[in-house]
Write an enzyme that holds these catalytic residues in place. Structure first.
Site, PDB file in Angstrom:
ATOM      1  N   HIS A  17      43.299  43.617  48.273  1.00 19.34           N
ATOM      2  CA  HIS A  17      42.086  43.697  47.450  1.00 19.34           C
ATOM      3  C   HIS A  17      41.285  44.955  47.799  1.00 19.34           C
ATOM      4  CE1 HIS A  17      42.190  39.023  47.425  1.00 19.34           C
ATOM      5  NE2 HIS A  17      42.612  39.434  46.250  1.00 19.34           N
ATOM      6  N   LYS A  41      38.537  24.275  41.004  1.00 16.08           N
ATOM      7  CA  LYS A  41      39.460  24.831  41.995  1.00 16.08           C
ATOM      8  C   LYS A  41      39.005  24.524  43.409  1.00 16.08           C
ATOM      9  CE  LYS A  41      42.082  28.964  40.856  1.00 16.08           C
ATOM     10  NZ  LYS A  41      42.039  30.417  40.947  1.00 16.08           N
ATOM     11  N   ARG A  90      50.999  43.510  41.759  1.00 22.01           N
ATOM     12  CA  ARG A  90      51.920  43.583  42.895  1.00 22.01           C
ATOM     13  C   ARG A  90      53.379  43.719  42.470  1.00 22.01           C
ATOM     14  NH1 ARG A  90      48.660  38.739  45.563  1.00 22.01           N
ATOM     15  NH2 ARG A  90      48.671  38.315  43.341  1.00 22.01           N
ATOM     16  N   SER A 128      46.386  35.979  48.960  1.00 23.05           N
ATOM     17  CA  SER A 128      45.436  35.085  49.636  1.00 23.05           C
ATOM     18  C   SER A 128      46.052  33.719  49.923  1.00 23.05           C
ATOM     19  CB  SER A 128      44.181  34.915  48.784  1.00 23.05           C
ATOM     20  OG  SER A 128      43.513  36.140  48.655  1.00 23.05           O
TER      21      SER A 128
HETATM   22  P1  ADP Z   1      45.422  36.295  44.920  1.00 19.65           P
HETATM   23  O1  ADP Z   1      46.551  36.495  43.941  1.00 19.65           O
HETATM   24  O2  ADP Z   1      45.618  37.050  46.197  1.00 19.65           O
HETATM   25  O3  ADP Z   1      45.034  34.871  45.120  1.00 19.65           O
HETATM   26  P2  ADP Z   1      42.846  36.979  43.539  1.00 19.65           P
HETATM   27  O4  ADP Z   1      42.611  36.014  42.465  1.00 19.65           O
HETATM   28  O5  ADP Z   1      41.836  36.979  44.616  1.00 19.65           O
HETATM   29  O6  ADP Z   1      44.256  36.956  44.206  1.00 19.65           O
HETATM   30  O7  ADP Z   1      43.055  38.430  42.946  1.00 19.65           O
HETATM   31  C1  ADP Z   1      42.097  39.292  42.454  1.00 19.65           C
HETATM   32  C2  ADP Z   1      42.786  40.541  41.974  1.00 19.65           C
HETATM   33  O8  ADP Z   1      43.357  41.227  43.077  1.00 19.65           O
HETATM   34  C3  ADP Z   1      43.954  40.322  40.999  1.00 19.65           C
HETATM   35  O9  ADP Z   1      43.967  41.380  40.069  1.00 19.65           O
HETATM   36  C4  ADP Z   1      45.160  40.408  41.876  1.00 19.65           C
HETATM   37  O10 ADP Z   1      46.306  40.794  41.161  1.00 19.65           O
HETATM   38  C5  ADP Z   1      44.711  41.494  42.833  1.00 19.65           C
HETATM   39  N1  ADP Z   1      45.435  41.434  44.088  1.00 19.65           N
HETATM   40  C6  ADP Z   1      45.600  40.389  44.895  1.00 19.65           C
HETATM   41  N2  ADP Z   1      46.334  40.723  45.980  1.00 19.65           N
HETATM   42  C7  ADP Z   1      46.642  42.037  45.840  1.00 19.65           C
HETATM   43  C8  ADP Z   1      47.411  42.989  46.606  1.00 19.65           C
HETATM   44  N3  ADP Z   1      48.016  42.639  47.724  1.00 19.65           N
HETATM   45  N4  ADP Z   1      47.503  44.244  46.146  1.00 19.65           N
HETATM   46  C9  ADP Z   1      46.916  44.588  44.985  1.00 19.65           C
HETATM   47  N5  ADP Z   1      46.193  43.752  44.212  1.00 19.65           N
HETATM   48  C10 ADP Z   1      46.065  42.495  44.628  1.00 19.65           C
END
Ligand code: ADP
Length: 159
Positions: A17, A41, A90, A128
Site C-alpha cells: 500500500h 465486514k 498485483r 493484508s
Molecule cells: P488487500 O487486498 O491487501 O486486502 P485493500 O483492500 O486494503 O487490500 O487494498 C487497497 C488497494 O491497495 C487495492 O487497490 C489493492 O489492490 C492495493 N494493494 C493491496 N496490496 C497491494 C500490494 N502489495 N501492492 C500494490 N497494491 C496493493
C-alpha cells in the site's frame, strides 16, 4: 494533475500500500487515502486504528490525507472533488476484479476514472489478509509491513 482517491480496507496497511501511495504522491496534486468502514465486514483493526497507522506512515507526504468513508467510493470522490480512483494491481486476478469494479464505478459516475498502478515485483505477494493469517500463527511479517504495523499486529494477537 488532479486529486486522486486511494480506497481500501488497509487492515492493516502494508509495504505494498505504502509503495502505491509514495509513487502516486508524485503523480497527483493531492491524494485522499480512504479507509473503508463496512459494518458487514469483520476487521482486525478499528477504523480509528487504521487511520492512525496510515497518518503516521504517510506524514512525510504533504499531499496525502487520510479519511474514512462508509458508502460508495464514487460518492466520496464527487463530494470531495476528486476525479481519479487509484488501485494497485498485483497480478491478473487483481486486474480482472479491478477492471470490472472500474466499469461499475464509471457507470455510477462518468466523471470519475480509475487509474491502475502496477505493483513492484517485491510486493506482489503482500496481502493484508495473508499477513493476518501469518501473524495469527506466529509467522514473520517483518518484510511485509512497516515496523509500526508489525508491532500493532503482534499486540492484536498477543504475540
Ligand atoms: P488487500 O487486498 O491487501 O486486502 P485493500 O483492500 O486494503 O487490500 O487494498 C487497497 C488497494 O491497495 C487495492 O487497490 C489493492 O489492490 C492495493 N494493494 C493491496 N496490496 C497491494 C500490494 N502489495 N501492492 C500494490 N497494491 C496493493
Amino acid at each position: 494533475m488532479s486529486k486522486a482517491v486511494f480506497p481500501g480496507s488497509f487492515d492493516p496497511p502494508t509495504l505494498g500500500h505504502l509503495n502505491i501511495i509514495e509513487r502516486a504522491s508524485s503523480l497527483f496534486t493531492e491524494i485522499d487515502v480512504v479507509v473503508a468502514v463496512n459494518p458487514e465486514k469483520k476487521y482486525l483493526f478499528t477504523p480509528e486504528e487504521r487511520v492512525e497507522m496510515l497518518r503516521e506512515l504517510t506524514k512525510i507526504y504533504s499531499n496525502v490525507k487520510i479519511h474514512t468513508w462508509n458508502s460508495l467510493i464514487v460518492d466520496y470522490a464527487k463530494k470531495n472533488g476528486a476525479d481519479v480512483l487509484l488501485r494497485g494491481i498485483r497480478n491478473a486476478t487483481d486486474f480482472a476484479y479491478e477492471f470490472d469494479l472500474s466499469l461499475i464505478n464509471h457507470s455510477l459516475n462518468n466523471k470519475v476514472d480509475t487509474i491502475f498502478i502496477p505493483c513492484e515485483q517485491k510486493y506482489v505477494t503482500i496481502k493484508s489478509s495473508s499477513i493476518k493469517e501469518l501473524a495469527r500463527f506466529g509467522g514473520d511479517i517483518s518484510q511485509m509491513v512497516p515496523e509500526l504495523v508489525a508491532r500493532e499486529v503482534q499486540k492484536k494477537f498477543k504475540i
